[in-house]
Scaffold this active site. Structure first.
Site, PDB file in Angstrom:
ATOM      1  N   GLY A 258       1.071  -1.048  -0.353  1.00 29.31           N
ATOM      2  CA  GLY A 258       0.022  -0.216  -0.151  1.00 29.31           C
ATOM      3  C   GLY A 258       0.745   1.290   0.561  1.00 29.31           C
ATOM      4  O   GLY A 258       2.049   1.204   0.471  1.00 29.31           O
ATOM      5  N   HIS A 259       0.120   2.008  -0.045  1.00 28.62           N
ATOM      6  CA  HIS A 259       0.949   3.524  -0.421  1.00 28.62           C
ATOM      7  C   HIS A 259       1.433   4.482   1.375  1.00 28.62           C
ATOM      8  O   HIS A 259       1.105   3.880   1.835  1.00 28.62           O
ATOM      9  CB  HIS A 259      -0.042   4.951  -0.621  1.00 28.62           C
ATOM     10  CG  HIS A 259      -1.250   5.337   0.610  1.00 28.62           C
ATOM     11  ND1 HIS A 259      -1.950   4.092   0.739  1.00 28.62           N
ATOM     12  CD2 HIS A 259      -1.494   5.743   1.591  1.00 28.62           C
ATOM     13  CE1 HIS A 259      -3.498   4.597   2.141  1.00 28.62           C
ATOM     14  NE2 HIS A 259      -2.078   5.229   2.367  1.00 28.62           N
ATOM     15  N   ASN A 260       3.010   4.591   0.951  1.00 32.01           N
ATOM     16  CA  ASN A 260       3.281   4.896   2.202  1.00 32.01           C
ATOM     17  C   ASN A 260       4.407   3.922   2.417  1.00 32.01           C
ATOM     18  O   ASN A 260       4.661   4.293   3.820  1.00 32.01           O
ATOM     19  CB  ASN A 260       3.102   5.801   3.102  1.00 32.01           C
ATOM     20  CG  ASN A 260       2.414   7.321   2.472  1.00 32.01           C
ATOM     21  OD1 ASN A 260       2.654   8.036   1.534  1.00 32.01           O
ATOM     22  ND2 ASN A 260       1.928   7.386   3.016  1.00 32.01           N
ATOM     23  N   SER A 278       1.737   2.774   5.167  1.00 36.75           N
ATOM     24  CA  SER A 278       2.290   3.529   5.933  1.00 36.75           C
ATOM     25  C   SER A 278       2.890   2.370   6.855  1.00 36.75           C
ATOM     26  O   SER A 278       3.226   3.257   8.192  1.00 36.75           O
ATOM     27  CB  SER A 278       1.577   4.501   6.777  1.00 36.75           C
ATOM     28  OG  SER A 278       1.170   5.413   5.748  1.00 36.75           O
TER      29      SER A 278
END
Length: 363
Positions: A258-260, A278
């Site tokens: 996922g993002h980050n 994250s």
């Protein structure tokens, strides 16, 4: 592409015996090995198969009696499975991608291709992309705007790289991987039922529906050197900063980041692992198949997570985890054993209750 037994042994730093001038064309399992094959019988339990094949040479365990097996030559690596790495590299025939740029490829005039780059049929390389020396961009690949590929990067067919992604030297990306899609980031104008549920862990009841509004991905993806990305992997861009993968980390097929998300160096992430936004993964972490990682948690250096484990909270460095929710593996195994004993325990309790109730009535 053929090598003598002597050449293979020398490249592996292994000892060889017998007629080391024998020429090897392929590697094979013992029972199916032919006279030009190197039979792989690096454990005594595989040696029985040699009598079913016609191999003249084999890779064996140290001190194996190769002559008694009817062989003419043998190689004796000190660490057989590690030797497989060098041997398979030598005998790998590759995918047959041609040198140079295929006439059907579409390359923007502002893209910069270094010396020796191979671009396959129907590949697309967008504006501002920089492709490192000796890299391979396979058939039907898409390289987005301002992408950077390091030296000797190797992209198999139908790989998609989104805008501004940076990929280090000697990276290998398998068919169908998708790197640099937008992150799954949405928000409501007022606090949502999801936010409330995270705080209370309770039911929310009926609530007025709110539309989910996109948070755009301004970051991209940065991947270090000597990384491998498996088939069907999907790696989201970061929201503000980049999603990152450290040096020498390997992702198996169908891994999602996922993002980050940040993954450190020398990690091994097996098939169908999902890492939520994250999350931060340390160095030298191993995650077996179908591990799930909660968002915004930290997994420390050297952690090992067994198959199907769900990491719901921070994991200190060096832990070996198992289960859902994850606990230390030895404790989880004790729990599994206790669960298997429950039916017998319940039967024993039921029998004891009968005895107790009977004695009470007798009194």
């Amino acid at each position: 592409m053929t090598y003598t037994v002597a050449q293979i042994a020398k490249s592996l730093g292994a000892e060889a015996a017998g007629d080391t001038s024998l020429v090897i064309a392929r590697a094979a399992e013992p029972q199916s090995a032919g006279p030009d094959d190197l039979a792989l019988a690096m454990d005594p339990k595989y040696a029985e198969g040699l009598s079913q094949g016609t191999a003249r040479a084999a890779m064996l365990w140290p001190d194996a009696d190769w002559q008694a097996m009817g062989l003419k030559a043998a190689i004796f690596p000190t660490r057989p499975r590690f030797a497989m790495s060098g041997m398979t590299r030598m005998l790998d025939k590759g995918q047959g991608f041609g040198a140079g740029i295929h006439p059907s490829a579409i390359i923007d005039p502002t893209a910069v291709l270094a010396e020796g780059v191979s671009v396959g049929p129907l590949a697309i390389i967008s504006a501002g992309a920089r492709i490192g020396k000796g890299s391979v961009v396979g058939p039907h690949c898409f390289i987005g705007v301002d992408v950077t590929l390091g030296v000797d990067a190797y992209l198999r067919e139908q790989v998609s790289i989104g805008a501004r992604v940076t990929i280090g030297e000697r990276c290998i990306i398998q068919p169908g991987a998708r790197i640099g899609g937008d992150g799954f980031s949405f928000v409501t104008a007022e606090p949502s039922t999801v936010e409330s549920a995270r705080k209370t862990l309770g039911d929310q009841g009926a609530a007025e529906a709110q539309p989910w509004i996109r948070i755009h991905s301004l970051g991209s993806v940065t991947i270090g050197g000597d990384v491998e990305i498996g088939m069907g992997c999907t790696i989201d861009c970061g929201t503000i900063r980049d999603t990152t993968i450290g040096n020498n980390t390997k992702l198996d097929n169908q891994v999602h980041m996922g993002h980050n998300v940040s993954i450190g160096d020398n990690c091994l992430i097996c098939g169908q692992v999902g890492i939520a936004g994250s999350a931060r993964i340390g160095n030298n972490v191993v995650m077996a198949g179908q591990v799930g990682v909660n968002d915004n948690i930290f997994v420390g250096d050297g952690v090992i997570a067994g198959g199907g484990t769900k990491l719901m909270s921070n994991v200190p460095a060096g832990r070996t985890m198992l289960g859902y929710p994850a606990t230390q593996m030895d404790k989880q195994v004790d729990l599994y054993k206790a669960q298997r004993r429950l039916p017998r325990l319940l039967r024993e309790v039921a029998e004891l209750r009968k005895v107790v109730f009977k004695s009470e009535k007798d009194d």
